[in-house]
Design a protein around this motif. Structure first.
Motif, PDB file in Angstrom:
ATOM      1  N   LYS A 215     -43.136 -60.507 -66.442  1.00 53.29           N
ATOM      2  CA  LYS A 215     -43.542 -59.302 -65.694  1.00 53.29           C
ATOM      3  C   LYS A 215     -42.442 -58.829 -64.741  1.00 53.29           C
ATOM      4  CE  LYS A 215     -46.051 -60.616 -61.487  1.00 53.29           C
ATOM      5  NZ  LYS A 215     -45.321 -59.834 -60.537  1.00 53.29           N
ATOM      6  N   TYR A 382     -48.273 -42.437 -66.154  1.00 52.09           N
ATOM      7  CA  TYR A 382     -48.232 -43.593 -67.047  1.00 52.09           C
ATOM      8  C   TYR A 382     -47.716 -43.211 -68.443  1.00 52.09           C
ATOM      9  CZ  TYR A 382     -49.495 -47.745 -69.639  1.00 52.09           C
ATOM     10  OH  TYR A 382     -49.436 -48.861 -70.441  1.00 52.09           O
ATOM     11  N   SER A 444     -44.858 -54.304 -73.054  1.00 52.67           N
ATOM     12  CA  SER A 444     -45.750 -53.300 -72.458  1.00 52.67           C
ATOM     13  C   SER A 444     -46.996 -53.073 -73.304  1.00 52.67           C
ATOM     14  CB  SER A 444     -45.022 -51.954 -72.327  1.00 52.67           C
ATOM     15  OG  SER A 444     -43.773 -52.128 -71.745  1.00 52.67           O
ATOM     16  N   ASP A 447     -50.634 -53.848 -72.080  1.00 54.24           N
ATOM     17  CA  ASP A 447     -51.076 -52.904 -71.059  1.00 54.24           C
ATOM     18  C   ASP A 447     -51.453 -51.558 -71.681  1.00 54.24           C
ATOM     19  OD1 ASP A 447     -51.578 -52.356 -68.343  1.00 54.24           O
ATOM     20  OD2 ASP A 447     -49.756 -51.146 -68.262  1.00 54.24           O
ATOM     21  N   ASN A 450     -54.714 -51.935 -73.456  1.00 57.63           N
ATOM     22  CA  ASN A 450     -55.770 -51.992 -72.440  1.00 57.63           C
ATOM     23  C   ASN A 450     -56.093 -50.603 -71.892  1.00 57.63           C
ATOM     24  OD1 ASN A 450     -57.563 -53.224 -70.622  1.00 57.63           O
ATOM     25  ND2 ASN A 450     -56.001 -53.138 -69.008  1.00 57.63           N
ATOM     26  N   LYS A 451     -55.049 -49.806 -71.670  1.00 60.77           N
ATOM     27  CA  LYS A 451     -55.246 -48.435 -71.163  1.00 60.77           C
ATOM     28  C   LYS A 451     -56.007 -47.588 -72.171  1.00 60.77           C
ATOM     29  CE  LYS A 451     -52.903 -47.424 -67.244  1.00 60.77           C
ATOM     30  NZ  LYS A 451     -53.397 -46.566 -66.166  1.00 60.77           N
TER      31      LYS A 451
END
Lengths: 492, 35
Positions: A215, A382, A444, A447, A450-451
Motif C-alpha cells: 500500500k 477517483y 489497484s 479497490d 470494491n468501488k
C-alpha cells in the motif's frame, strides 16, 4: 515552455496531498518508494509523453486519439487515446471548483473574514461553504470558469504562457516565504506550542517497518502520477506544438525536477510544520484522516491568526494565492488537448473551441458543486483523476516501447536533445516501467472492484454513468473525426 | 533521510534549471503559438 510545463505539473496536490500521503505512509521512509517511483515511472513517462507529443505534432495531431493513431494504425489505439481527452475534461470539471475555493479563500483572507474566528468557526465556515450555505461558492466557481476559458481563448503564447510566467515565480516566492515562516516557528512565541522543526521531524522521521508494504508503494506511485500530470494527455498536447528537432529530454527533466522541488522541499515545509507547531502531532494526525483539505482549508486560516492581523491576511493571501496559481496553471493545461482536438479535427477557431470547453466544464462540473456532500466530487476524482491515469499510462508505454518500438522510440527521445539521456533509460522504459505500471494497476484492482460493487448512493451511481457516457460520447466524436479525415484524405 | 532527499531534489532542480538557462534555443520566445 519549461515554466508552463512545470506549471502544468505543479498543482494543488504538491501542497495538500503530498505531506498527507507522507504522514500516512511511513513519514521519512515514504521518500524512498516515492523517489524510486519518480525514477522508474515518472521520468520515463515524461520522456515518453514528450516524445509522443512531438511525434504526433509532426503529423499535424495535437490530441492523444490521433497521436496514438499516428504511431500504430490499429483502430483501438485511437479509442484508448480518448482517455487523453476524457481525463482532462472530467478532471477539469471538479478541479475548477476546487480552484475556486482557493480564489475565494484568498479573498476572504484579505477581507479579514477569518479574523477573530475560533478553530471551530473556521471549520464551520468550510463546512458551510461546501454545503452551499451561501451563493458565494457558485459565484467564485463561475468566475474561475470564465477566467480559465478566457485565458485559454487567448492561446498558448498569448494566455497560458503569460499566466505561467507570472504565476510560477509568485508561487515559488509565496512558498518560500511560508516555508521559512513554518520551519522557524518557535515554541512559546506567537501561541506556538512546538517548534516548526518538530513538524518537519514528525513528517520525515522514517518508519522502516512500513517500507515493504504494497500500500505504501501504491501510494507513492499514485502520488507520482498525480503530481507529474502523467497519463493525462496534456503533456502530449503541449509537446505536439514543438518543432520536430526541438529538445524534449531537457524540457522533460527540468519540468519534472522543478515539480519535485516544489513538492518535496516547499510542499513539505508549510502545512505540517505550521499545523504541528500550533495544534500538536495528535491533532494533526487526526486532521490528515480527512485528507489535505482538512489541514489546508479547515486549519491554516485559523492558525495564521496567531501572527497578528496584518501578517495573517498576508499569509492567508499567499497560501491560497499559491494554491490558486498551482491550480490554474494545471487547469489551463487540461483545456489545451480538448481545444487542440476541436481545432485539428473540425477546424474550429480558438475562441469557439475554448468557450465550448468552458461550457462542457460548466455542465459536468455542476454536479460536483451541487452534490459535493453526496460524494460526486470524490467519484470524479477517483475514476478520472486516479484510475484513468494508470490505464492510459499502461496503454501508452506498451504502445511506445513494444508496438512503435524502442529503437524508434529512443530516436524520438534523443533527437535534438540538449542533454545526454542515460542509456539505461532505454532498458527502464522497455521493461521496468511497463512492469511497474502493470503492478500498480494490479494492486489497484481490488479497490476498483470494491468501488464498482459498492457504488454508494444514487448520486454517485448517476455520476458514474455520466462519466461512462462522457467517454462513450468522446469515442463517437473521435469516430466522426476519423471518418472526416478519411473523406478529406488528411492522413499522413 | 529528509535532508538527503531535499539536497538531491534541490541539486537536480538547480542543475537542470541552469542547463535550461544556458541553452540558447530556450528563451522567452520558445513557446509554441497554438492551439
Amino acid at each position: 515552455m519549461v515554466l508552463a510545463m512545470a506549471g502544468n505539473a505543479v498543482g494543488l496536490g504538491n501542497f495538500l496531498r503530498f505531506p498527507v500521503q507522507a504522514i500516512q505512509n511511513g513519514g521519512g521512509s515514504f521518500i524512498i518508494p516515492y523517489l524510486v517511483c519518480f525514477l522508474l515511472m515518472g521520468i520515463p513517462l515524461l520522456f515518453v509523453e514528450w516524445s509522443m507529443g512531438r511525434f504526433g505534432g509532426k503529423h499535424g495531431h495535437h490530441s492523444t486519439p490521433f497521436i496514438l493513431d499516428s504511431m500504430d494504425k490499429r483502430s483501438f489505439w485511437k479509442y484508448l487515446g480518448v482517455f487523453g481527452i476524457f481525463t482532462n475534461i472530467a478532471v477539469a470539471a471538479y478541479y475548477c471548483y476546487l480552484e475556486s475555493w482557493t480564489l475565494s479563500y484568498a479573498y476572504h483572507s484579505v477581507a479579514g473574514t477569518f479574523a477573530g474566528m475560533t478553530q471551530e468557526g473556521v471549520n464551520e465556515f468550510f463546512t458551510n461553504y461546501v454545503s452551499l450555505g451561501t451563493n458565494q461558492p457558485i459565484v467564485f466557481w463561475l468566475l474561475c470558469l470564465v477566467l480559465n476559458t478566457w485565458i485559454l481563448s487567448r492561446g498558448l503564447s498569448g494566455g497560458v504562457e503569460i499566466v505561467a510566467k507570472i504565476g510560477m515565480p509568485l508561487l515559488i516566492l509565496f512558498g518560500v516565504f511560508l516555508a521559512i515562516k513554518g520551519v522557524t516557528l518557535t515554541a512559546g512565541e506567537q501561541g506556538a506550542i512546538n517548534d516548526g522543526t518538530v513538524g518537519l521531524n514528525f513528517l520525515w522521521t522514517p518508519d522502516f517497518t512500513t517500507i515493504w508494504e504494497p500500500k505504501v508503494w501504491l501510494a507513492a506511485a499514485g502520488q507520482i502520477f498525480f503530481t507529474l500530470s502523467v497519463g493525462m494527455g496534456s503533456i502530449h498536447c503541449y509537446a505536439s506544438y514543438l518543432k520536430s528537432k526541438d529538445d524534449v529530454a531537457l524540457n522533460a527533466m527540468s519540468a519534472g525536477w522543478m515539480n519535485e522541488f516544489v513538492e518535496v522541499v516547499l510542499g513539505a515545509a508549510i502545512v505540517i510544520p505550521i499545523s504541528v507547531g500550533y495544534l500538536g502531532i495528535e491533532k494533526v494526525v487526526e486532521l490528515t484522516q480527512t485528507g489535505g483539505l482538512g489541514l489546508g482549508f479547515r486549519s491554516l486560516p485559523f492558525l495564521f491568526q496567531n501572527w497578528g492581523p496584518t501578517l495573517a491576511a498576508v499569509s492567508g493571501f499567499m497560501w491560497f494565492g499559491l494554491l490558486f496559481f498551482a491550480g490554474i496553471t494545471s487547469s489551463l493545461a487540461m483545456g489545451t488537448p480538448v481545444m487542440g482536438f476541436l481545432q485539428d479535427e473540425f477546424h474550429w477557431k480558438r475562441e469557439k473551441a475554448a468557450w465550448t470547453f468552458g461550457l462542457i466544464i460548466l455542465i459536468l462540473g455542476a454536479p460536483c458543486v451541487f452534490f459535493f456532500n453526496e460524494g460526486v466530487f470524490d467519484e470524479y476524482d477517483y475514476w478520472a483523476g486516479t484510475v484513468s491515469l494508470v490505464v492510459f499510462a499502461v496503454a501508452e508505454i506498451i504502445l511506445f516501447a513494444w508496438v512503435f518500438g524502442m529503437g524508434k522510440g529512443w530516436d524520438e527521445i534523443t533527437r535534438g536533445a540538449d542533454i545526454k539521456v542515460p542509456t539505461f533509460f532505454k532498458f527502464i522504459i522497455k521493461y521496468v516501467t511497463p512492469l511497474f505500471l502493470l503492478a500498480v494497476f494490479a494492486g489497484s484492482l481490488p479497490d476498483i472492484i470494491n468501488k464498482i460493487a459498492n457504488p454508494g448512493n444514487s448520486y454517485v451511481s448517476i455520476a458514474r454513468i455520466g462519466l461512462l457516457g462522457l467517454y462513450a460520447g468522446i469515442c463517437y466524436v473521435v469516430y466522426l473525426a476519423y471518418k472526416k479525415r478519411v473523406r478529406e484524405g488528411r492522413f499522413h | 533521510m529528509m535532508l538527503l532527499a531535499n539536497i538531491i531534489v534541490t541539486v537536480f532542480t538547480v542543475y537542470f534549471f541552469l542547463k535550461v538557462l544556458r541553452t540558447p534555443t530556450k528563451d522567452a520566445g520558445d513557446f509554441p503559438p497554438g492551439p
